[in-house]
Write a protein that holds these residues in place. Structure first.
Motif, short mmCIF file in Angstrom:
data_model
loop_
_atom_site.label_atom_id
_atom_site.label_comp_id
_atom_site.label_asym_id
_atom_site.label_seq_id
_atom_site.Cartn_x
_atom_site.Cartn_y
_atom_site.Cartn_z
N ALA A 119 54.73 38.29 43.27
CA ALA A 119 54.45 38.23 44.70
C ALA A 119 54.16 36.80 45.11
O ALA A 119 53.73 35.97 44.30
N GLU A 120 54.39 36.52 46.39
CA GLU A 120 54.05 35.20 46.94
C GLU A 120 52.53 35.05 47.09
O GLU A 120 51.99 33.96 46.96
N ALA A 121 51.85 36.17 47.40
CA ALA A 121 50.40 36.13 47.58
C ALA A 121 49.82 37.49 47.25
O ALA A 121 50.50 38.52 47.34
N GLN A 122 48.53 37.51 46.90
CA GLN A 122 47.78 38.74 46.69
C GLN A 122 46.56 38.72 47.62
O GLN A 122 45.87 37.70 47.73
N THR A 123 46.30 39.86 48.26
CA THR A 123 45.13 39.93 49.13
C THR A 123 43.87 40.35 48.38
O THR A 123 42.76 40.04 48.80
N THR A 124 44.04 41.07 47.28
CA THR A 124 42.89 41.48 46.46
C THR A 124 43.24 41.28 44.98
O THR A 124 43.18 42.23 44.18
N GLY A 125 43.62 40.07 44.62
CA GLY A 125 43.93 39.77 43.22
C GLY A 125 42.71 40.01 42.35
O GLY A 125 41.57 39.75 42.75
N ARG A 126 42.95 40.52 41.13
CA ARG A 126 41.85 40.90 40.26
C ARG A 126 41.92 40.16 38.92
O ARG A 126 42.98 39.99 38.36
N GLY A 127 40.75 39.77 38.44
CA GLY A 127 40.63 39.21 37.11
C GLY A 127 39.91 40.18 36.19
O GLY A 127 39.65 41.33 36.55
N ARG A 128 39.56 39.71 35.03
CA ARG A 128 38.87 40.54 34.05
C ARG A 128 37.43 40.76 34.48
O ARG A 128 36.84 39.99 35.22
N ARG A 129 36.85 41.88 34.04
CA ARG A 129 35.45 42.24 34.28
C ARG A 129 35.14 42.35 35.78
O ARG A 129 34.05 42.02 36.23
#
Length: 333
Positions: A119-129
């Motif tokens: 995707a070009e952008a994420q509105t709720t991108g998630r990382g670990r934990r």
């Protein structure tokens, strides 16, 4: 393959394509080309700015990107793909590439092993934990791959390290960079975080399971990134003289990750442990592992044959495995 966009997203995509060369375009011209009012153009520009697009409004002249922007392009990605690779799906803006693939699986869609969604952008991108991942438009790589693991969830031990190694090898070979890996899911450059990996699993412990392998890779972060990120970070463009071709990089990463996944399925993590330890950010350093209110501190001896972090403490060496563990170098002095 691309899917048809809602009208508002299609208009925003059109605007970005127009502005991507870095030149100034008047609101009047943009409105005429899009068939909408100048006020509507201003609203779409504001929405793009909220996605992290660095657009200037220059009084009396119009709109301009702070720098030229290369957009993701399905045809260009296909050009760079090697024979036999699965399709790469493109999104304009999404909540999270991992969440998108997970929903497709939950909806019963059939995905080929190695299929990728970007995707070009994420509105709720998630990382670990449970951490959020800063995901501005067009600045970075938001990449998720589907894979099916025959050995079940238990067979995934050490997998995030294998993915990190695949990414490191691509960046080393393509850009001649001294990339380092931080157990269990981070990629470092110049002692700062460059990328993170998030693997999500759906299935049973001893039966076939589905994997979604997420990668967030900083390429050319906008100026406001320091306000959004609490830890030391870097991006690829700071270390590479030539412009980075995101479409080519997607194809290279897909190919190398699939290659490593096939090897991992056949032989497990043990064939990767030496290569990981050669790039281990904390090998031979004093570190602390945290899990809730518990801490384990000692000398990092690298990873064992199953991908566990080998930590030497006063009572001997012990291996620790992923989960909710967080690793930090022990402060000196």
């Amino acid at each position: 393959m691309t899917r048809s966009l809602p009208q508002s997203l299609a208009l925003q995509r059109q605007l970005i394509q127009q502005l991507s060369d870095g030149r100034i375009y008047s609101g009047e011209l943009l409105a005429e080309q899009a068939g909408i009012s100048r006020a509507a153009i201003a609203r779409h520009i504001s929405q793009l700015q909220s996605y992290g697009v660095d657009i200037y409004s220059i009084k009396g002249k119009g709109y301009k990107l702070s720098a030229p922007l290369q957009l993701l392009d399905a045809a260009k990605i296909r050009h760079y793909q090697t024979a036999g690779m699965a399709e790469v799906l493109l999104q304009h803006v999404t909540d999270s590439t991992n969440s998108q693939l997970m929903r497709r699986l939950q909806d019963g869609q059939q995905l080929s092993k190695g299929s990728v969604l970007v995707a070009e952008a994420q509105t709720t991108g998630r990382g670990r934990r449970g951490n959020s991942w800063f995901s501005p438009f067009g600045a970075n790589l938001y990449f998720s791959m589907y894979w099916q693991l025959e050995q079940g969830i238990q067979g995934a031990m050490g997998l995030s390290l294998v993915i990190g190694l695949a990414v490191a090898e691509v960046l080393e070979q393509q850009y001649l960079l001294p990339v380092r890996l931080k157990w269990p899911n981070d990629i470092y450059l110049a002692d700062k975080k460059l990328a993170g990996i998030l693997i999500e699993l759906a299935g049973q412990s001893h039966a076939q399971c589905d994997l979604v392998i997420g990668l967030g890779l900083n390429l050319h972060m906008p100026r406001q990134a320091d306000q959004q990120i609490s830890q030391a970070w870097t991006d690829l463009q700071q270390h590479v003289a030539q412009p980075i071709d995101r479409n080519q990089l997607i194809a290279l990463l897909q190919q190398r990750i699939v290659l490593h996944l096939r090897s991992f399925e056949a032989s497990g993590f043990q064939t990767f442990s030496a290569a990981f330890n050669q790039r281990d950010q904390f090998l031979g350093k004093m570190v602390c592992l945290s899990s809730g209110d518990k801490q384990f501190c000692g000398l990092s001896l690298g990873v064992d044959s199953q991908g566990g972090l080998l930590l030497e403490q006063a009572d001997g060496a012990q291996s620790f495995y992923g989960g909710e563990l967080s690793l930090r170098e022990l402060a000196r002095g």
